[in-house]
Motif scaffolding. Sequence first.
Motif, PDB file in Angstrom:
ATOM      1  N   ILE A  96      -2.590 -23.297  -7.038  1.00  0.00           N
ATOM      2  CA  ILE A  96      -2.990 -22.305  -6.041  1.00  0.00           C
ATOM      3  C   ILE A  96      -4.099 -22.909  -5.173  1.00  0.00           C
ATOM      4  CG2 ILE A  96      -4.042 -20.019  -5.707  1.00  0.00           C
ATOM      5  CD1 ILE A  96      -2.751 -19.186  -8.368  1.00  0.00           C
ATOM      6  N   PRO A  97      -3.975 -22.827  -3.858  1.00  0.00           N
ATOM      7  CA  PRO A  97      -5.007 -23.414  -2.981  1.00  0.00           C
ATOM      8  C   PRO A  97      -6.397 -22.856  -3.288  1.00  0.00           C
ATOM      9  CG  PRO A  97      -3.078 -22.753  -1.716  1.00  0.00           C
ATOM     10  CD  PRO A  97      -2.875 -22.234  -3.101  1.00  0.00           C
ATOM     11  N   GLU A  98      -7.389 -23.690  -3.102  1.00  0.00           N
ATOM     12  CA  GLU A  98      -8.773 -23.309  -3.409  1.00  0.00           C
ATOM     13  C   GLU A  98      -9.170 -22.026  -2.679  1.00  0.00           C
ATOM     14  OE1 GLU A  98     -12.761 -24.689  -4.890  1.00  0.00           O
ATOM     15  OE2 GLU A  98     -10.971 -25.917  -4.969  1.00  0.00           O
ATOM     16  N   ALA A  99      -8.727 -21.894  -1.418  1.00  0.00           N
ATOM     17  CA  ALA A  99      -9.109 -20.722  -0.625  1.00  0.00           C
ATOM     18  C   ALA A  99      -8.531 -19.426  -1.178  1.00  0.00           C
ATOM     19  CB  ALA A  99      -8.655 -20.921   0.823  1.00  0.00           C
ATOM     20  N   GLU A 100      -7.524 -19.538  -2.021  1.00  0.00           N
ATOM     21  CA  GLU A 100      -6.871 -18.351  -2.558  1.00  0.00           C
ATOM     22  C   GLU A 100      -7.265 -18.042  -3.992  1.00  0.00           C
ATOM     23  OE1 GLU A 100      -4.765 -16.208  -0.988  1.00  0.00           O
ATOM     24  OE2 GLU A 100      -5.172 -17.322   0.859  1.00  0.00           O
ATOM     25  N   LEU A 101      -8.041 -18.920  -4.618  1.00  0.00           N
ATOM     26  CA  LEU A 101      -8.310 -18.772  -6.048  1.00  0.00           C
ATOM     27  C   LEU A 101      -9.049 -17.471  -6.380  1.00  0.00           C
ATOM     28  CD1 LEU A 101      -9.164 -22.344  -7.420  1.00  0.00           C
ATOM     29  CD2 LEU A 101      -7.318 -20.786  -8.146  1.00  0.00           C
ATOM     30  N   GLU A 102     -10.043 -17.123  -5.574  1.00  0.00           N
ATOM     31  CA  GLU A 102     -10.813 -15.916  -5.870  1.00  0.00           C
ATOM     32  C   GLU A 102      -9.911 -14.679  -5.846  1.00  0.00           C
ATOM     33  OE1 GLU A 102     -14.664 -13.356  -4.225  1.00  0.00           O
ATOM     34  OE2 GLU A 102     -14.224 -15.348  -3.396  1.00  0.00           O
ATOM     35  N   ARG A 103      -9.106 -14.584  -4.807  1.00  0.00           N
ATOM     36  CA  ARG A 103      -8.180 -13.441  -4.705  1.00  0.00           C
ATOM     37  C   ARG A 103      -7.171 -13.462  -5.840  1.00  0.00           C
ATOM     38  NH1 ARG A 103      -3.715 -12.406   0.155  1.00  0.00           N
ATOM     39  NH2 ARG A 103      -2.962 -10.377  -0.620  1.00  0.00           N
ATOM     40  N   ALA A 104      -6.596 -14.650  -6.117  1.00  0.00           N
ATOM     41  CA  ALA A 104      -5.573 -14.756  -7.160  1.00  0.00           C
ATOM     42  C   ALA A 104      -6.149 -14.408  -8.534  1.00  0.00           C
ATOM     43  CB  ALA A 104      -4.971 -16.162  -7.163  1.00  0.00           C
ATOM     44  N   GLU A 161       0.831  -1.207   0.000  1.00  0.00           N
ATOM     45  CA  GLU A 161       0.000   0.000   0.000  1.00  0.00           C
ATOM     46  C   GLU A 161       0.867   1.258   0.000  1.00  0.00           C
ATOM     47  OE1 GLU A 161      -3.620   2.082   2.581  1.00  0.00           O
ATOM     48  OE2 GLU A 161      -2.685   0.231   3.291  1.00  0.00           O
ATOM     49  N   SER A 162       1.975   1.232   0.731  1.00  0.00           N
ATOM     50  CA  SER A 162       2.858   2.399   0.750  1.00  0.00           C
ATOM     51  C   SER A 162       3.475   2.643  -0.627  1.00  0.00           C
ATOM     52  CB  SER A 162       3.958   2.223   1.812  1.00  0.00           C
ATOM     53  OG  SER A 162       4.931   1.272   1.411  1.00  0.00           O
ATOM     54  N   LEU A 163       3.778   1.552  -1.346  1.00  0.00           N
ATOM     55  CA  LEU A 163       4.273   1.698  -2.718  1.00  0.00           C
ATOM     56  C   LEU A 163       3.209   2.322  -3.618  1.00  0.00           C
ATOM     57  CD1 LEU A 163       6.108  -1.719  -3.285  1.00  0.00           C
ATOM     58  CD2 LEU A 163       7.187   0.528  -3.157  1.00  0.00           C
ATOM     59  N   GLN A 164       1.992   1.838  -3.504  1.00  0.00           N
ATOM     60  CA  GLN A 164       0.911   2.347  -4.349  1.00  0.00           C
ATOM     61  C   GLN A 164       0.607   3.804  -4.055  1.00  0.00           C
ATOM     62  OE1 GLN A 164      -1.882  -0.689  -3.204  1.00  0.00           O
ATOM     63  NE2 GLN A 164      -1.475  -1.957  -5.017  1.00  0.00           N
ATOM     64  N   LYS A 165       0.641   4.184  -2.784  1.00  0.00           N
ATOM     65  CA  LYS A 165       0.387   5.578  -2.425  1.00  0.00           C
ATOM     66  C   LYS A 165       1.494   6.495  -2.930  1.00  0.00           C
ATOM     67  CE  LYS A 165      -2.431   5.071   1.762  1.00  0.00           C
ATOM     68  NZ  LYS A 165      -2.466   5.301   3.228  1.00  0.00           N
ATOM     69  N   THR A 166       2.724   6.012  -2.865  1.00  0.00           N
ATOM     70  CA  THR A 166       3.861   6.855  -3.229  1.00  0.00           C
ATOM     71  C   THR A 166       4.081   6.925  -4.730  1.00  0.00           C
ATOM     72  OG1 THR A 166       4.927   6.238  -1.140  1.00  0.00           O
ATOM     73  CG2 THR A 166       6.320   7.276  -2.809  1.00  0.00           C
ATOM     74  N   PHE A 167       3.939   5.781  -5.419  1.00  0.00           N
ATOM     75  CA  PHE A 167       4.318   5.713  -6.834  1.00  0.00           C
ATOM     76  C   PHE A 167       3.129   5.524  -7.781  1.00  0.00           C
ATOM     77  CE2 PHE A 167       7.903   3.992  -4.291  1.00  0.00           C
ATOM     78  CZ  PHE A 167       8.763   5.068  -4.456  1.00  0.00           C
ATOM     79  N   GLY A 168       1.927   5.462  -7.227  1.00  0.00           N
ATOM     80  CA  GLY A 168       0.739   5.496  -8.058  1.00  0.00           C
ATOM     81  C   GLY A 168       0.365   4.179  -8.711  1.00  0.00           C
ATOM     82  N   SER A 169      -0.446   4.307  -9.748  1.00  0.00           N
ATOM     83  CA  SER A 169      -1.027   3.137 -10.401  1.00  0.00           C
ATOM     84  C   SER A 169      -0.017   2.323 -11.203  1.00  0.00           C
ATOM     85  CB  SER A 169      -2.162   3.571 -11.329  1.00  0.00           C
ATOM     86  OG  SER A 169      -1.665   4.447 -12.332  1.00  0.00           O
ATOM     87  N   ALA A 170       1.188   2.869 -11.413  1.00  0.00           N
ATOM     88  CA  ALA A 170       2.216   2.102 -12.135  1.00  0.00           C
ATOM     89  C   ALA A 170       2.685   0.894 -11.330  1.00  0.00           C
ATOM     90  CB  ALA A 170       3.405   2.998 -12.473  1.00  0.00           C
ATOM     91  N   VAL A 171       2.507   0.936 -10.003  1.00  0.00           N
ATOM     92  CA  VAL A 171       2.880  -0.199  -9.148  1.00  0.00           C
ATOM     93  C   VAL A 171       1.987  -1.385  -9.513  1.00  0.00           C
ATOM     94  CG1 VAL A 171       2.955  -1.057  -6.780  1.00  0.00           C
ATOM     95  CG2 VAL A 171       3.704   1.290  -7.303  1.00  0.00           C
ATOM     96  N   THR A 172       2.619  -2.477  -9.952  1.00  0.00           N
ATOM     97  CA  THR A 172       1.899  -3.610 -10.547  1.00  0.00           C
ATOM     98  C   THR A 172       2.232  -4.886  -9.796  1.00  0.00           C
ATOM     99  OG1 THR A 172       2.027  -2.514 -12.714  1.00  0.00           O
ATOM    100  CG2 THR A 172       1.505  -4.874 -12.695  1.00  0.00           C
ATOM    101  N   GLN A 173       1.241  -5.415  -9.086  1.00  0.00           N
ATOM    102  CA  GLN A 173       1.481  -6.581  -8.242  1.00  0.00           C
ATOM    103  C   GLN A 173       1.644  -7.838  -9.085  1.00  0.00           C
ATOM    104  OE1 GLN A 173      -1.374  -6.994  -5.099  1.00  0.00           O
ATOM    105  NE2 GLN A 173      -0.443  -8.862  -4.266  1.00  0.00           N
ATOM    106  N   MET A 174       2.787  -8.503  -8.923  1.00  0.00           N
ATOM    107  CA  MET A 174       3.068  -9.749  -9.639  1.00  0.00           C
ATOM    108  C   MET A 174       2.863 -10.978  -8.751  1.00  0.00           C
ATOM    109  SD  MET A 174       4.075  -8.530 -12.571  1.00  0.00           S
ATOM    110  CE  MET A 174       4.695 -10.009 -13.335  1.00  0.00           C
ATOM    111  N   GLN A 175       2.950 -10.789  -7.442  1.00  0.00           N
ATOM    112  CA  GLN A 175       2.923 -11.908  -6.503  1.00  0.00           C
ATOM    113  C   GLN A 175       2.337 -11.436  -5.178  1.00  0.00           C
ATOM    114  OE1 GLN A 175       7.162 -12.697  -6.168  1.00  0.00           O
ATOM    115  NE2 GLN A 175       7.061 -14.337  -7.695  1.00  0.00           N
ATOM    116  N   TYR A 176       2.015 -12.390  -4.322  1.00  0.00           N
ATOM    117  CA  TYR A 176       1.751 -12.079  -2.916  1.00  0.00           C
ATOM    118  C   TYR A 176       2.110 -13.304  -2.079  1.00  0.00           C
ATOM    119  CZ  TYR A 176      -2.790 -14.571  -3.175  1.00  0.00           C
ATOM    120  OH  TYR A 176      -3.779 -15.499  -3.327  1.00  0.00           O
TER     121      TYR A 176
END
Length: 708
Positions: free
Chosen positions: A197-205, A148-163
């Motif tokens: 990917i575990p079933e519990a994570e599929l919706e988020r992923a 979140e701090s990355l997104q606030k500081t650097f905007g929409s260019a911050v692109t999540q590849m993993q979690y």
Amino acid sequence: MKVFDEKHLKNIVLLGAPKAGKTLLAEDMLFEAGITHRRGTIESKNTVSDYHDIEQERGNSVFATSLHTEWKDYKINIIDTPGFDDFIGEMISSVRVADTCVMVINAQHGVEVGTELVWNYVDRFQKPTIFAINQVDHPKANFDDALESLQKTFGSAVTQMQYPLTTGEGFSAIVDLLKMVMYKFPEGGGKPEKLAIPEAELERANELHNALVEKAAENDEKLMEHYFEKGTLDEDEMREGLKIGMVRHDVFPVFVMSARKNMGSGRMMGFIDNVAPTPQEAQPELSTGGIPVPFDRTQPTCIFIFKTHLEPNLGKLSFFKVITGEIAVGDELINSASGTAERIHQLFIMDGKTRHTIDKLVAGDIGATLKLKDTFTNQTLHAKGHNITIQPIEFPAPRIRTAVVAKSKNDDEKIGEVLHRIHQEDPTIEVAYAKELKQLIISAQGELHLAMCKWYLENVYKLNIEFVTPRISYRETIRRSASAMYRHKKQSGGAGQFGEVHLKIEPYYEGMPEPTEYSVRGKEEIDLEWGGKLVFYNCIVGGVIDARFIPSILKGVMEKMEEGPITGSYVRDVRVMVFDGKMHPVDSNDISFKIAGMMAFKEAFLKSEPQLLEPIYDVEIRLPEEVMGEVMSDLQTRRSLIMGMDGAENFQVIKARTPLAELDRYSTALRSLSQGRANFTQTFAEYAPVPTDHQLKLAKMNHEAAVV
């Protein structure tokens, strides 16, 4: 060693705040590629990059270190940089020659002040950027807050590849949104299993994967059409879109890892291999004329020296990037700054202190050579007849200074020579003999930077020196007008000396009207080299002083202005009118009127309510909000005037005006107050009156020193 062409090169730089984990990430990358067979640690003092004695002694990076890996079909050059902004010069030069920046983020803190400082240069050069959120295994890690701090500081260019599936001590799995798999790591780290990917994570992923697909598609019209037709993109299309976005500085991919446990770095290396731009695909260099210089091996040779380092028992090591053409052992190149020829006797690929010899390097590659005679950081070497100069790196102004003195007079001359050599290696260290202060002054980026300089003077050059507080470049002026006369008369047999001068002095300011009380015969307006002005009027009538003596009176006034009556500082912003005097037909000469003018000026100055001026600096401090109270209180003790405060996403900015006399060792105090999480810049603003009590104290000190 194998020679890679410009299409199979990747140049990356590891950046980040102190303790983010850059050096351990470099260890992972070398280990993953098989360059090393064990991973070093900071505690064991056996990492590849932090190999210098001073780095092992201090436990942190001081120098930018060049490394390399070979991953599949590509050579990846890696530069590991220091985290402390004292060594900002090492970071800037490394960013300049990299084609992709990897910003390492501490999962405990997210975006820090040090991150923002480095980002200013990454953004200036518009470098493709990857964020690596590291230390997700730490008990205090918070991946979501860091993201979140990355997104606030650097905007929409911050692109999540993993979690990460979990954070903290139980971290062992990463969900990858590009490949849509989960990487499960063994307890000790290393090569992961690829699992569903575990079933519990599929919706988020799936939700995050779709956002990633849209981000990749929006960078290219053709990809956008495919996305609208199919409702998705395949993996290769996504890579293509992400690469386009990175080159345009519109996409900043975010990866997850624990460098300490060797979890996640291999996946990021695969992404660098597949997606990060080659030199040909990245931004070209610019010549001093602002003309783009693409990385093209078919053009005549041109290399840019981005770093110089003196290795004990080895000599001067010059690090360079090949801009155009090819460089081979035996080549003779021309220094564009001096016109001198340099022969390349050896070429190396560096892995810390280990040198791998190579016969040639091509455009876009990074290498090193030994013992260039007259070539230093920020200079260009080119083939004969191919005159070109690559735009030099702009380094920041120093923020701290000290005077250096030799403990032995025999070392006085040698210190100056050695410091000049150090400046050539590190342009962010400035060295000058201050005639006004009668001190040899070193200016640097911070206390650690000065400590490094002192360490080299004592340990490499074997000089016994000490740092002392530098004097302040005060200025003297006046607050009201006054008149004085002085008669210089000397008789010692033969020709004597005689000169009498009457003059009036006034405070000078721009646009003031011409004097009316005297008849002006001549005027000189002098811009003083130390700032301010002297306006000198010849108002002599009736020939009481011959016109040929007027320049001697001016010379006497100027000499006294170089050593003012209060503290011996330079005098500025004064108007002088010579309106009367006497001369002798035999005894008057130039020296007589020079002395008379000097002494008359001194007497008038002391009657004109002398005012001491001190240099005032604009100070801008970036700091976490939680330490604002302590920093503000400290500024008040330093006679600072608070000019304003601004709030940024993850830190605060204090703007103040502070006397230079109060900024001595301020970087040390600020680091202590903020636990190393604040930084500052200082810029000269103006000369301002010294408070009366301080002026009296300084005048007394100067008088006592003169008596001694």
